[in-house]
Design an enzyme around this catalytic site. Sequence first.
Site, PDB file in Angstrom:
ATOM      1  N   GLU A 172      -8.024   1.902   0.906  1.00 53.65           N
ATOM      2  CA  GLU A 172      -7.230   0.983   1.746  1.00 53.65           C
ATOM      3  C   GLU A 172      -7.600   1.203   3.197  1.00 53.65           C
ATOM      4  O   GLU A 172      -8.352   2.129   3.528  1.00 53.65           O
ATOM      5  CB  GLU A 172      -5.734   1.216   1.501  1.00 53.65           C
ATOM      6  CG  GLU A 172      -5.289   0.713   0.128  1.00 53.65           C
ATOM      7  CD  GLU A 172      -3.827   0.963  -0.160  1.00 53.65           C
ATOM      8  OE1 GLU A 172      -2.997   0.762   0.732  1.00 53.65           O
ATOM      9  OE2 GLU A 172      -3.517   1.359  -1.288  1.00 53.65           O
ATOM     10  N   HIS A 196       2.704  -5.294   7.642  1.00 53.27           N
ATOM     11  CA  HIS A 196       1.577  -5.372   6.706  1.00 53.27           C
ATOM     12  C   HIS A 196       0.837  -6.674   6.985  1.00 53.27           C
ATOM     13  O   HIS A 196       1.465  -7.728   7.112  1.00 53.27           O
ATOM     14  CB  HIS A 196       2.089  -5.342   5.266  1.00 53.27           C
ATOM     15  CG  HIS A 196       1.022  -5.017   4.271  1.00 53.27           C
ATOM     16  ND1 HIS A 196      -0.034  -5.863   4.008  1.00 53.27           N
ATOM     17  CD2 HIS A 196       0.818  -3.923   3.496  1.00 53.27           C
ATOM     18  CE1 HIS A 196      -0.826  -5.305   3.094  1.00 53.27           C
ATOM     19  NE2 HIS A 196      -0.329  -4.120   2.774  1.00 53.27           N
ATOM     20  N   ARG A 236      -3.945  -0.818   9.732  1.00 48.35           N
ATOM     21  CA  ARG A 236      -3.054  -1.983   9.702  1.00 48.35           C
ATOM     22  C   ARG A 236      -2.629  -2.520  11.044  1.00 48.35           C
ATOM     23  O   ARG A 236      -2.459  -3.721  11.207  1.00 48.35           O
ATOM     24  CB  ARG A 236      -1.778  -1.610   8.965  1.00 48.35           C
ATOM     25  CG  ARG A 236      -1.946  -1.774   7.541  1.00 48.35           C
ATOM     26  CD  ARG A 236      -0.697  -1.455   6.834  1.00 48.35           C
ATOM     27  NE  ARG A 236      -1.151  -1.164   5.490  1.00 48.35           N
ATOM     28  CZ  ARG A 236      -0.407  -0.624   4.568  1.00 48.35           C
ATOM     29  NH1 ARG A 236       0.830  -0.305   4.838  1.00 48.35           N
ATOM     30  NH2 ARG A 236      -0.895  -0.421   3.378  1.00 48.35           N
ATOM     31  N   HIS A 292       6.964  -4.144   7.129  1.00 51.33           N
ATOM     32  CA  HIS A 292       6.633  -3.473   5.871  1.00 51.33           C
ATOM     33  C   HIS A 292       7.173  -2.054   5.775  1.00 51.33           C
ATOM     34  O   HIS A 292       7.691  -1.646   4.745  1.00 51.33           O
ATOM     35  CB  HIS A 292       5.108  -3.451   5.754  1.00 51.33           C
ATOM     36  CG  HIS A 292       4.579  -2.825   4.502  1.00 51.33           C
ATOM     37  ND1 HIS A 292       4.827  -3.351   3.255  1.00 51.33           N
ATOM     38  CD2 HIS A 292       3.800  -1.723   4.293  1.00 51.33           C
ATOM     39  CE1 HIS A 292       4.227  -2.613   2.330  1.00 51.33           C
ATOM     40  NE2 HIS A 292       3.610  -1.601   2.944  1.00 51.33           N
ATOM     41  N   GLU A 313      11.222   7.312   3.189  1.00 50.18           N
ATOM     42  CA  GLU A 313      11.055   6.369   4.300  1.00 50.18           C
ATOM     43  C   GLU A 313      12.174   6.479   5.330  1.00 50.18           C
ATOM     44  O   GLU A 313      11.988   6.157   6.502  1.00 50.18           O
ATOM     45  CB  GLU A 313      10.955   4.939   3.746  1.00 50.18           C
ATOM     46  CG  GLU A 313      10.444   3.952   4.778  1.00 50.18           C
ATOM     47  CD  GLU A 313      10.005   2.637   4.181  1.00 50.18           C
ATOM     48  OE1 GLU A 313       9.689   2.575   2.968  1.00 50.18           O
ATOM     49  OE2 GLU A 313       9.975   1.641   4.933  1.00 50.18           O
ATOM     50  N   ARG A 315       1.501   4.618  10.154  1.00 50.31           N
ATOM     51  CA  ARG A 315       1.274   5.297   8.869  1.00 50.31           C
ATOM     52  C   ARG A 315      -0.058   4.883   8.251  1.00 50.31           C
ATOM     53  O   ARG A 315      -0.394   3.701   8.206  1.00 50.31           O
ATOM     54  CB  ARG A 315       2.393   4.923   7.899  1.00 50.31           C
ATOM     55  CG  ARG A 315       2.218   5.487   6.506  1.00 50.31           C
ATOM     56  CD  ARG A 315       3.332   4.979   5.613  1.00 50.31           C
ATOM     57  NE  ARG A 315       3.227   3.554   5.448  1.00 50.31           N
ATOM     58  CZ  ARG A 315       2.946   2.952   4.302  1.00 50.31           C
ATOM     59  NH1 ARG A 315       2.735   3.651   3.209  1.00 50.31           N
ATOM     60  NH2 ARG A 315       2.897   1.638   4.234  1.00 50.31           N
TER      61      ARG A 315
HETATM   62  P1  FAD Z   1      13.158   3.591  -1.734  1.00 52.35           P
HETATM   63  O1  FAD Z   1      12.149   3.621  -2.812  1.00 52.35           O
HETATM   64  O2  FAD Z   1      13.258   2.340  -0.958  1.00 52.35           O
HETATM   65  O3  FAD Z   1      14.558   3.947  -2.365  1.00 52.35           O
HETATM   66  C1  FAD Z   1      15.735   3.867  -1.606  1.00 52.35           C
HETATM   67  C2  FAD Z   1      16.918   3.805  -2.532  1.00 52.35           C
HETATM   68  O4  FAD Z   1      18.121   3.984  -1.807  1.00 52.35           O
HETATM   69  C3  FAD Z   1      17.065   2.468  -3.251  1.00 52.35           C
HETATM   70  O5  FAD Z   1      17.366   2.746  -4.589  1.00 52.35           O
HETATM   71  C4  FAD Z   1      18.241   1.814  -2.551  1.00 52.35           C
HETATM   72  O6  FAD Z   1      18.957   0.908  -3.360  1.00 52.35           O
HETATM   73  C5  FAD Z   1      19.075   3.034  -2.228  1.00 52.35           C
HETATM   74  N1  FAD Z   1      20.021   2.814  -1.135  1.00 52.35           N
HETATM   75  C6  FAD Z   1      19.788   2.278   0.087  1.00 52.35           C
HETATM   76  N2  FAD Z   1      20.928   2.250   0.805  1.00 52.35           N
HETATM   77  C7  FAD Z   1      21.902   2.781   0.030  1.00 52.35           C
HETATM   78  C8  FAD Z   1      23.289   3.010   0.203  1.00 52.35           C
HETATM   79  N3  FAD Z   1      23.935   2.661   1.312  1.00 52.35           N
HETATM   80  N4  FAD Z   1      23.987   3.586  -0.816  1.00 52.35           N
HETATM   81  C9  FAD Z   1      23.373   3.925  -1.974  1.00 52.35           C
HETATM   82  N5  FAD Z   1      22.049   3.711  -2.188  1.00 52.35           N
HETATM   83  C10 FAD Z   1      21.333   3.159  -1.200  1.00 52.35           C
HETATM   84  N6  FAD Z   1       3.644   3.237  -0.193  1.00 52.35           N
HETATM   85  C11 FAD Z   1       2.605   3.897  -0.724  1.00 52.35           C
HETATM   86  O7  FAD Z   1       2.459   5.111  -0.506  1.00 52.35           O
HETATM   87  N7  FAD Z   1       1.712   3.238  -1.504  1.00 52.35           N
HETATM   88  C12 FAD Z   1       1.809   1.915  -1.786  1.00 52.35           C
HETATM   89  O8  FAD Z   1       1.003   1.366  -2.509  1.00 52.35           O
HETATM   90  C13 FAD Z   1       2.890   1.203  -1.226  1.00 52.35           C
HETATM   91  N8  FAD Z   1       3.031  -0.126  -1.453  1.00 52.35           N
HETATM   92  C14 FAD Z   1       4.154  -0.761  -0.994  1.00 52.35           C
HETATM   93  C15 FAD Z   1       4.348  -2.103  -1.336  1.00 52.35           C
HETATM   94  C16 FAD Z   1       5.507  -2.752  -0.950  1.00 52.35           C
HETATM   95  C17 FAD Z   1       5.729  -4.202  -1.314  1.00 52.35           C
HETATM   96  C18 FAD Z   1       6.487  -2.047  -0.205  1.00 52.35           C
HETATM   97  C19 FAD Z   1       7.748  -2.739   0.228  1.00 52.35           C
HETATM   98  C20 FAD Z   1       6.278  -0.735   0.160  1.00 52.35           C
HETATM   99  C21 FAD Z   1       5.117  -0.075  -0.235  1.00 52.35           C
HETATM  100  N9  FAD Z   1       4.886   1.258   0.080  1.00 52.35           N
HETATM  101  C22 FAD Z   1       3.818   1.914  -0.433  1.00 52.35           C
HETATM  102  C23 FAD Z   1       5.909   2.038   0.795  1.00 52.35           C
HETATM  103  C24 FAD Z   1       6.689   2.874  -0.232  1.00 52.35           C
HETATM  104  O9  FAD Z   1       6.936   2.089  -1.361  1.00 52.35           O
HETATM  105  C25 FAD Z   1       8.009   3.355   0.328  1.00 52.35           C
HETATM  106  O10 FAD Z   1       7.849   3.901   1.591  1.00 52.35           O
HETATM  107  C26 FAD Z   1       8.594   4.442  -0.585  1.00 52.35           C
HETATM  108  O11 FAD Z   1       8.628   3.985  -1.900  1.00 52.35           O
HETATM  109  C27 FAD Z   1       9.984   4.808  -0.096  1.00 52.35           C
HETATM  110  O12 FAD Z   1      10.587   5.626  -1.056  1.00 52.35           O
HETATM  111  P2  FAD Z   1      12.073   6.135  -0.802  1.00 52.35           P
HETATM  112  O13 FAD Z   1      12.438   6.907  -2.005  1.00 52.35           O
HETATM  113  O14 FAD Z   1      12.133   6.763   0.512  1.00 52.35           O
HETATM  114  O15 FAD Z   1      12.937   4.792  -0.682  1.00 52.35           O
HETATM  115  C1  SIN Z   2      -0.473  -1.983  -0.201  1.00 52.08           C
HETATM  116  O1  SIN Z   2      -0.684  -1.887  -1.415  1.00 52.08           O
HETATM  117  O2  SIN Z   2      -1.143  -2.705   0.545  1.00 52.08           O
HETATM  118  C2  SIN Z   2       0.636  -1.205   0.402  1.00 52.08           C
HETATM  119  C3  SIN Z   2       0.216   0.192   0.560  1.00 52.08           C
HETATM  120  C4  SIN Z   2       1.124   0.915   1.490  1.00 52.08           C
HETATM  121  O3  SIN Z   2       1.948   0.322   2.166  1.00 52.08           O
HETATM  122  O4  SIN Z   2       0.978   2.135   1.572  1.00 52.08           O
END
Ligand code: FAD
Ligand code: SIN
Length: 540
Positions: free
Chosen positions: A118, A241, A292, A353, A377, A388
């Site tokens: 990427e 993104h 990006r 994003h 995140e 990032r």
């Molecule tokens: P999340 O996976 O967002 O989980 C947060 C959780 O907290 C959710 O279940 C939500 O419902 C819950 N929550 C929120 N607020 C509350 C509340 N008030 N009370 C109770 N629960 C709550 N990163 C990569 O490294 N590789 C990739 O290929 C990639 N692709 C991506 C593609 C897309 C479309 C997106 C949107 C992001 C992508 N990212 C990627 C970024 C990555 O997915 C996220 O940064 C990562 O998954 C965040 O994980 P997390 O556990 O911190 O949060």
């Molecule tokens: C993507 O697949 O382009 C998202 C990857 C990322 O946000 O890390």
Amino acid sequence: MNQDFLVIGSGIAGLSFAIHAAEHGSVTVITKGKAIESNTAWAQGGISAILDETLREDGDTYESHVADTLDAGAGLCKEEVVRKIIEEGTETINELVTAGVEFDRDHDDDKQYSLGKEGGHSQRRILHCKDTTGLEIAKALIETAKKHPNITLLEEHFAIDLITTAKLGIATEDRIVGAYVLDEASGKVNIFRSDRVLLATGGCGKVYLYTTNPDSSTGDGLAMAWRAGATVSNMEFVQFHPTCFYNPSATGAKARSFLVSEAVRGEGGILINEKGHEFPKDHDPRGSLAPRDIVARAIDHEIKKTGAACVFLDVTHKPKGFMKERFPHIYNTLLSFGHDCEKKPIPVVPAAHYQCGGVATDVDGRTTIRGLYAVGEVACTGLHGANRLASNSLLEGNVVARRAIQAILKSYPVGKESFTTPPVPAWESGGTTPPDEQVLISHNWDEIRRMMWDYVSIVRTDNRLQRASRRLRNLRKEVREFYWGNSVNSDILELRNLVATGMLIVDCAIRRKESRGIHYTLDYPEKNNAFLHDTELRRF
Ligand code: FAD
Ligand code: SIN
């Protein structure tokens, strides 16, 4: 309800932590909506990781991954954090494989994983499960957590606010006591008590009108931590993104937020304008695969210069069947929207994003409030700096979760609680929500998101930021009236968090009088080393 560990959020960060924590005590994971609704489940490209570097025939090394991460981060990454996280790639992949994730291999009998590329990566180092890596990870972790006897997973439980000793008026120590949580089914607010709380609520993409994020990303954890007095940093660094599918006739958030993974460019997709010119090359020799921030700004520039509604991601030169085989989710979803990407370039626009800033933590997830840890995140460890590197966030979520449990056990061993248990007052609610006010709530949601998009997006100015700040402060007053005047529901709670998140982004952006990484302002278009530090905010 009392538990040894309270985990808020069911993405990679929360569940990775919960699975480890369950070996040491009782764990309650609360999550709003369904457990599968998370950014994690939407991740496409994959997870960057150097598996044992001595085995890499292509010569990829930790050093090279570190260098690419530091380069993307534009001077603000914390190098020791970057090294620690990158050097734990092998443990992370082993842990996910044990949970049941099957990463792709080029051939079924291959020992080596298939590696994607990427923007900003100098090597192929991204493990993936076709283009639904996040969904596979989320499903595997949810299943593992559900099977563990020490884990209680409560869906449709919305954390409203953290409870700390400071909030209870015990001024001598600032430590976490628990959280007020709305049971979305019954409408009741309950107290969940714990001396060890993990905030893993993900990002805040929904604060912008156009985003790749699911509806759950409303900055709740960030806003809760801020209200509780934790330090928040670097919120000006919101990553856009470059390639969100441009689908103006679409209705519904999902159709308007569809990401076309950067991995598509890693496999040869190129960004072109209406005339077929690969315009990112005019901005950076790496062209479509530059980091990006550069590519998103190049698109913004192109759209503003030509007046076009979008640019195009071209994969029509790839062999027939390639997209369907390597990126089946993207290929089929585009087809369902009436677009055959093998025949016509894909119309794309940038969209909000990823939140690079967040609740300030060290590499073990420790916040400035005792017993409160933040991972994923929602947190700002120093891995991403001012921008990032793609696919570093899934890695961070898992590595820091593993480190956080070790750190918590050392500081707050289970069964040896040295704290007294202060009484916590029951939640105070307002009245009932008249239907006409519900309309106003939706209106405020739209207003915040449009205003953030218009005034605080890829290219900024002082003037636009100041306007945004004034409007957000007015909106905050209205939101407070809704909040205190009505019974709580998830719309009001999310609105309250969105306005707080918007203000934190704007307040940080106003303080950074330079352009660095993904914060770009026409008033200060160059880097200025007087700002070579984090932007830190604290409420009290
Ligand atoms: P999340 O996976 O967002 O989980 C947060 C959780 O907290 C959710 O279940 C939500 O419902 C819950 N929550 C929120 N607020 C509350 C509340 N008030 N009370 C109770 N629960 C709550 N990163 C990569 O490294 N590789 C990739 O290929 C990639 N692709 C991506 C593609 C897309 C479309 C997106 C949107 C992001 C992508 N990212 C990627 C970024 C990555 O997915 C996220 O940064 C990562 O998954 C965040 O994980 P997390 O556990 O911190 O949060
Ligand atoms: C993507 O697949 O382009 C998202 C990857 C990322 O946000 O890390």
